[in-house]
Scaffold this motif. Structure first.
Motif, PDB file in Angstrom:
ATOM      1  N   VAL A 202       0.856  -1.183   0.000  1.00  0.00           N
ATOM      2  CA  VAL A 202       0.000   0.000   0.000  1.00  0.00           C
ATOM      3  C   VAL A 202       0.893   1.235   0.000  1.00  0.00           C
ATOM      4  CG1 VAL A 202      -0.169  -0.011   2.539  1.00  0.00           C
ATOM      5  CG2 VAL A 202      -1.884   1.224   1.187  1.00  0.00           C
ATOM      6  N   ILE A 203       0.436   2.304  -0.673  1.00  0.00           N
ATOM      7  CA  ILE A 203       1.198   3.544  -0.739  1.00  0.00           C
ATOM      8  C   ILE A 203       0.400   4.666  -0.087  1.00  0.00           C
ATOM      9  CG2 ILE A 203       2.162   5.303  -2.267  1.00  0.00           C
ATOM     10  CD1 ILE A 203       2.707   3.196  -4.309  1.00  0.00           C
ATOM     11  N   PHE A 204       1.082   5.435   0.751  1.00  0.00           N
ATOM     12  CA  PHE A 204       0.533   6.677   1.296  1.00  0.00           C
ATOM     13  C   PHE A 204       1.314   7.824   0.667  1.00  0.00           C
ATOM     14  CE2 PHE A 204      -0.306   3.416   4.423  1.00  0.00           C
ATOM     15  CZ  PHE A 204      -1.582   3.687   4.867  1.00  0.00           C
ATOM     16  N   CYS A 205       0.627   8.668  -0.082  1.00  0.00           N
ATOM     17  CA  CYS A 205       1.280   9.798  -0.750  1.00  0.00           C
ATOM     18  C   CYS A 205       1.064  11.053   0.083  1.00  0.00           C
ATOM     19  CB  CYS A 205       0.720   9.971  -2.157  1.00  0.00           C
ATOM     20  SG  CYS A 205       1.469  11.334  -3.072  1.00  0.00           S
TER      21      CYS A 205
ATOM     22  N   ARG B 187       2.538  13.629  -6.891  1.00  0.00           N
ATOM     23  CA  ARG B 187       1.259  12.909  -6.895  1.00  0.00           C
ATOM     24  C   ARG B 187       1.049  12.169  -8.212  1.00  0.00           C
ATOM     25  NH1 ARG B 187      -0.403  17.294  -3.341  1.00  0.00           N
ATOM     26  NH2 ARG B 187      -1.239  16.311  -1.453  1.00  0.00           N
ATOM     27  N   MET B 188       1.461  12.781  -9.298  1.00  0.00           N
ATOM     28  CA  MET B 188       1.341  12.123 -10.604  1.00  0.00           C
ATOM     29  C   MET B 188       2.153  10.833 -10.632  1.00  0.00           C
ATOM     30  SD  MET B 188       3.344  11.721 -13.612  1.00  0.00           S
ATOM     31  CE  MET B 188       4.400  13.167 -13.734  1.00  0.00           C
ATOM     32  N   VAL B 189       3.368  10.871 -10.110  1.00  0.00           N
ATOM     33  CA  VAL B 189       4.207   9.678 -10.084  1.00  0.00           C
ATOM     34  C   VAL B 189       3.589   8.609  -9.178  1.00  0.00           C
ATOM     35  CG1 VAL B 189       6.455   8.754  -9.406  1.00  0.00           C
ATOM     36  CG2 VAL B 189       6.320  10.903 -10.659  1.00  0.00           C
ATOM     37  N   ALA B 190       3.102   8.998  -8.015  1.00  0.00           N
ATOM     38  CA  ALA B 190       2.457   8.040  -7.107  1.00  0.00           C
ATOM     39  C   ALA B 190       1.250   7.403  -7.783  1.00  0.00           C
ATOM     40  CB  ALA B 190       2.047   8.733  -5.818  1.00  0.00           C
ATOM     41  N   ASP B 191       0.478   8.193  -8.503  1.00  0.00           N
ATOM     42  CA  ASP B 191      -0.687   7.709  -9.240  1.00  0.00           C
ATOM     43  C   ASP B 191      -0.283   6.651 -10.260  1.00  0.00           C
ATOM     44  OD1 ASP B 191      -3.461   7.931  -9.532  1.00  0.00           O
ATOM     45  OD2 ASP B 191      -3.338   9.461 -11.094  1.00  0.00           O
ATOM     46  N   ARG B 192       0.811   6.902 -10.970  1.00  0.00           N
ATOM     47  CA  ARG B 192       1.288   5.970 -11.984  1.00  0.00           C
ATOM     48  C   ARG B 192       1.874   4.701 -11.348  1.00  0.00           C
ATOM     49  NH1 ARG B 192       2.759   7.901 -17.341  1.00  0.00           N
ATOM     50  NH2 ARG B 192       1.548   9.773 -17.806  1.00  0.00           N
ATOM     51  N   ILE B 193       2.555   4.847 -10.226  1.00  0.00           N
ATOM     52  CA  ILE B 193       3.080   3.676  -9.520  1.00  0.00           C
ATOM     53  C   ILE B 193       1.932   2.748  -9.123  1.00  0.00           C
ATOM     54  CG2 ILE B 193       4.191   2.886  -7.395  1.00  0.00           C
ATOM     55  CD1 ILE B 193       5.913   5.435  -7.490  1.00  0.00           C
ATOM     56  N   ALA B 194       0.859   3.341  -8.587  1.00  0.00           N
ATOM     57  CA  ALA B 194      -0.292   2.550  -8.148  1.00  0.00           C
ATOM     58  C   ALA B 194      -0.892   1.759  -9.296  1.00  0.00           C
ATOM     59  CB  ALA B 194      -1.345   3.464  -7.523  1.00  0.00           C
ATOM     60  N   ALA B 195      -0.993   2.375 -10.479  1.00  0.00           N
ATOM     61  CA  ALA B 195      -1.570   1.683 -11.638  1.00  0.00           C
ATOM     62  C   ALA B 195      -0.621   0.627 -12.181  1.00  0.00           C
ATOM     63  CB  ALA B 195      -1.914   2.701 -12.730  1.00  0.00           C
ATOM     64  N   ALA B 196       0.639   0.988 -12.370  1.00  0.00           N
ATOM     65  CA  ALA B 196       1.597   0.070 -12.995  1.00  0.00           C
ATOM     66  C   ALA B 196       1.866  -1.156 -12.140  1.00  0.00           C
ATOM     67  CB  ALA B 196       2.908   0.805 -13.284  1.00  0.00           C
ATOM     68  N   PHE B 197       1.862  -0.982 -10.805  1.00  0.00           N
ATOM     69  CA  PHE B 197       2.220  -2.081  -9.911  1.00  0.00           C
ATOM     70  C   PHE B 197       1.034  -2.591  -9.087  1.00  0.00           C
ATOM     71  CE2 PHE B 197       6.167   0.334 -10.667  1.00  0.00           C
ATOM     72  CZ  PHE B 197       6.928  -0.674 -11.228  1.00  0.00           C
TER      73      PHE B 197
ATOM     74  N   LEU C 236      -1.213  -1.273  -6.926  1.00  0.00           N
ATOM     75  CA  LEU C 236      -1.157  -0.961  -5.499  1.00  0.00           C
ATOM     76  C   LEU C 236      -2.280  -0.005  -5.101  1.00  0.00           C
ATOM     77  CD1 LEU C 236       2.689  -0.399  -5.119  1.00  0.00           C
ATOM     78  CD2 LEU C 236       1.360  -2.315  -4.223  1.00  0.00           C
ATOM     79  N   PRO C 237      -2.924  -0.229  -3.965  1.00  0.00           N
ATOM     80  CA  PRO C 237      -3.853   0.775  -3.456  1.00  0.00           C
ATOM     81  C   PRO C 237      -3.076   2.013  -3.014  1.00  0.00           C
ATOM     82  CG  PRO C 237      -3.545  -0.974  -1.844  1.00  0.00           C
ATOM     83  CD  PRO C 237      -2.820  -1.408  -3.089  1.00  0.00           C
TER      84      PRO C 237
ATOM     85  N   VAL D 240      -7.469   5.451  -3.906  1.00  0.00           N
ATOM     86  CA  VAL D 240      -7.432   5.054  -5.315  1.00  0.00           C
ATOM     87  C   VAL D 240      -7.054   3.580  -5.392  1.00  0.00           C
ATOM     88  CG1 VAL D 240      -6.228   5.380  -7.512  1.00  0.00           C
ATOM     89  CG2 VAL D 240      -6.809   7.370  -6.097  1.00  0.00           C
ATOM     90  N   PHE D 241      -7.822   2.808  -6.158  1.00  0.00           N
ATOM     91  CA  PHE D 241      -7.437   1.408  -6.363  1.00  0.00           C
ATOM     92  C   PHE D 241      -7.181   1.164  -7.837  1.00  0.00           C
ATOM     93  CE2 PHE D 241     -12.121   1.396  -6.507  1.00  0.00           C
ATOM     94  CZ  PHE D 241     -12.382   0.683  -7.676  1.00  0.00           C
ATOM     95  N   PRO D 242      -6.289   0.222  -8.169  1.00  0.00           N
ATOM     96  CA  PRO D 242      -5.931  -0.028  -9.567  1.00  0.00           C
ATOM     97  C   PRO D 242      -7.135  -0.479 -10.385  1.00  0.00           C
ATOM     98  CG  PRO D 242      -4.991  -1.697  -8.107  1.00  0.00           C
ATOM     99  CD  PRO D 242      -5.532  -0.629  -7.238  1.00  0.00           C
ATOM    100  N   GLY D 243      -7.364   0.227 -11.478  1.00  0.00           N
ATOM    101  CA  GLY D 243      -8.519  -0.052 -12.311  1.00  0.00           C
ATOM    102  C   GLY D 243      -9.700   0.844 -12.004  1.00  0.00           C
ATOM    103  N   GLY D 244      -9.646   1.562 -10.878  1.00  0.00           N
ATOM    104  CA  GLY D 244     -10.674   2.537 -10.544  1.00  0.00           C
ATOM    105  C   GLY D 244     -10.257   3.919 -11.020  1.00  0.00           C
ATOM    106  N   SER D 245     -10.946   4.943 -10.558  1.00  0.00           N
ATOM    107  CA  SER D 245     -10.603   6.304 -10.964  1.00  0.00           C
ATOM    108  C   SER D 245      -9.270   6.709 -10.351  1.00  0.00           C
ATOM    109  CB  SER D 245     -11.700   7.282 -10.541  1.00  0.00           C
ATOM    110  OG  SER D 245     -11.865   7.284  -9.137  1.00  0.00           O
ATOM    111  N   SER D 246      -8.436   7.355 -11.148  1.00  0.00           N
ATOM    112  CA  SER D 246      -7.110   7.775 -10.700  1.00  0.00           C
ATOM    113  C   SER D 246      -7.161   9.194 -10.142  1.00  0.00           C
ATOM    114  CB  SER D 246      -6.132   7.730 -11.878  1.00  0.00           C
ATOM    115  OG  SER D 246      -6.519   8.701 -12.858  1.00  0.00           O
ATOM    116  N   LEU D 247      -6.041   9.636  -9.584  1.00  0.00           N
ATOM    117  CA  LEU D 247      -5.960  11.025  -9.124  1.00  0.00           C
ATOM    118  C   LEU D 247      -6.125  11.980 -10.300  1.00  0.00           C
ATOM    119  CD1 LEU D 247      -3.020  10.914  -6.526  1.00  0.00           C
ATOM    120  CD2 LEU D 247      -5.482  10.907  -6.071  1.00  0.00           C
TER     121      LEU D 247
END
Length: 461
Positions: free
Chosen positions: A281-284, A292-302, A304-305, A334-341
């Motif tokens: 899990v990631i806390f940004c 925040r953009m990078v954290a958003d992309r990390i969550a999708a690519a890997f 991660l909630p 934010v969860f992977p596959g849901g709405s992103s930041l």
């Protein structure tokens, strides 16, 4: 013990598999998972694609047996080999048998050598039970196999299935109990930004008992930080020590063995991204849109909630001076596959460009930084620790609510929480209020360029 090997899939993929593998006829069914691998010491496997094996294409399909055409394995090899992805052969156990059967072992002995003959990779087999639980194992080219310790999905709720506790997989630990603490001791949290808001968040996940905590921050201590960054001293500020290294040294005194890893780097660097990818899990807790953009992309690519925490104190003109207009906090789950930041307009291409231009112009950027927390008021050492702790606590509680549900209403109603202390208002926005846009980053892992950002590619290393 931190799991050595884990498998993660999106809630959408899990729902697709559950519907296909249990069509209601009580018979076994099959699918093939195309998987990416997260680089690093911990083996994290991500489900990238699902290939359903049609029920009508199978033979000898009963409640305990299943035979399916090799053409579907060949199709999976064609898909996976291009990018050296892994292949997991998945089938169902309609009767709920929570182990690989002798028939499963025999089948794997027959098919796995064929897959490895096609190309070497991370290949294995898996079983889904009627309650949605999945367990898996990985093979090497010699035919030996090792179990996947944990399978996880993150949607409105976060689920973990542990290989050593399959018989109790339907019973989740209750929030705020020793059972929750015991499970957290097997999980890894990542805090991006260990400063005003991040240090209280990091403190909480440490005290909650996460087995491993990764902190990422590149900034140095100053005297003005001492009133809001936990576990820091005047000597740290005078020496200009790394914020995350300082926190790491203090946090690792809480336990007998070190568990907090401080990554002294900007999250916009390759090393920091790959460190974050090792988490569950990631806390940004950053104050920049690019972060925040990078954290958003990390969550999708890997897969991660992500919990993004932000605070602000807007002001208004009053006579010749200014006054507090509001004291705000925002928590986005934010969860992977849901709405992103990005889908939620936390950042946009325009605001990212504006932030970049401000940094190019040192004078403009200095004014922006000078304003700090309190908009329109040059305050170098704002007394905001109470606000930061309020927001960080809400962020950590959001994770607990997702992994160990305790709300009376569905978690999907709380994709975003906004609180306004001056008006004493708390508002919530549901997941379905945001329009989700598809992203090619989903489960892409470490595909180049990393996160789709050329600046993070191996060519720049």
């Amino acid at each position: 013990m931190i799991p050595r090997a884990t498998l993660t899939l999106t809630v959408a993929a899990h729902a697709q598999l559950l519907a296909h593998l249990f069509p209601g006829d009580g018979k076994e069914a099959a699918a093939i998972l195309i998987c990416t691998r997260v680089p690093g010491p911990r083996l994290r496997i991500l489900v990238r694609d699902v290939i359903e094996v049609p029920h009508e294409a199978c033979t000898n399909r009963t409640d305990r047996t299943l035979a399916w055409p090799g053409s579907y394995v060949e199709q999976a090899i064609d898909v996976a080999e291009r990018d050296r992805h892994g292949i997991l052969l998945l089938h169902s156990h309609p009767g709920g048998y929570a182990a690989f059967s002798d028939t499963d072992d025999e089948s794997d002995r027959s098919i796995m050598p064929c897959i490895f003959d096609a190309f070497e990779g991370l290949h294995g087999s898996a079983v889904m039970l009627p309650n949605g639980c999945i367990f898996a194992r990985l093979y090497d080219q010699h035919g030996s196999h090792t179990p996947v310790d944990m399978v996880s999905i993150a949607g409105d709720d976060i689920r973990y299935w542990w290989r050593d506790d399959l018989l109790n997989s339907a019973q989740r630990p209750m929030a705020f109990t020793s059972g929750m603490t015991s499970e957290l001791s097997r999980l890894t949290a990542c805090i991006i930004g260990v400063s005003g808001t991040g240090s209280p968040a990091a403190e909480q996940v440490c005290r909650l008992g996460f087995g491993r905590v990764i902190g990422i921050d590149f900034d140095r201590m100053e005297r003005k930080n001492l009133n809001r960054i936990l576990n820091t001293t005047l000597a740290d500020a005078v020496a200009g020590r790394s914020k995350v290294v300082t926190f790491s040294e203090r946090a690792n005194q809480y336990r007998e063995a070190p568990y907090f890893e401080g990554v002294d780097a900007n999250v916009m660097t390759r090393g920091a991204v790959l460190a974050a990818a090792q988490a569950d899990v990631i806390f940004c807790c950053v104050d920049s849109l690019r972060g925040r953009m990078v954290a958003d992309r990390i969550a999708a690519a890997f897969l991660l909630p992500l919990i993004d925490i932000g605070v602000a104190i807007p002001t208004r003109k009053m006579g010749d001076g200014v006054a507090i207009a509001e004291v705000c906090g925002r928590i986005d789950y934010v969860f992977p596959g849901g709405s992103s930041l990005r889908d939620r307009s936390v950042y946009t291409p325009e605001t990212l460009l504006a932030e970049s231009l401000a940094e190019v112009d040192p004078a403009a950027h200095a004014e922006q930084v000078k304003a700090g927390y309190i908009q329109g008021l040059p305050e170098q050492a704002p007394s905001v620790i109470a606000l930061n702790m309020r927001a960080s606590s809400a962020g950590v509680l959001e994770f607990i609510a997702r992994a160990y549900p305790y709300r009376h209403e569905p978690n999907g109603l709380y994709a975003r929480t906004d609180f306004m202390l001056a008006e004493n208002i708390q508002e919530f926005t549901a997941e379905d209020a945001f329009k989700t846009k598809p992203t090619s980053l989903l489960a892409s892992g470490a595909a180049e360029p990393l996160l789709g950002l050329p600046a993070l590619s191996t060519e720049g290393v």
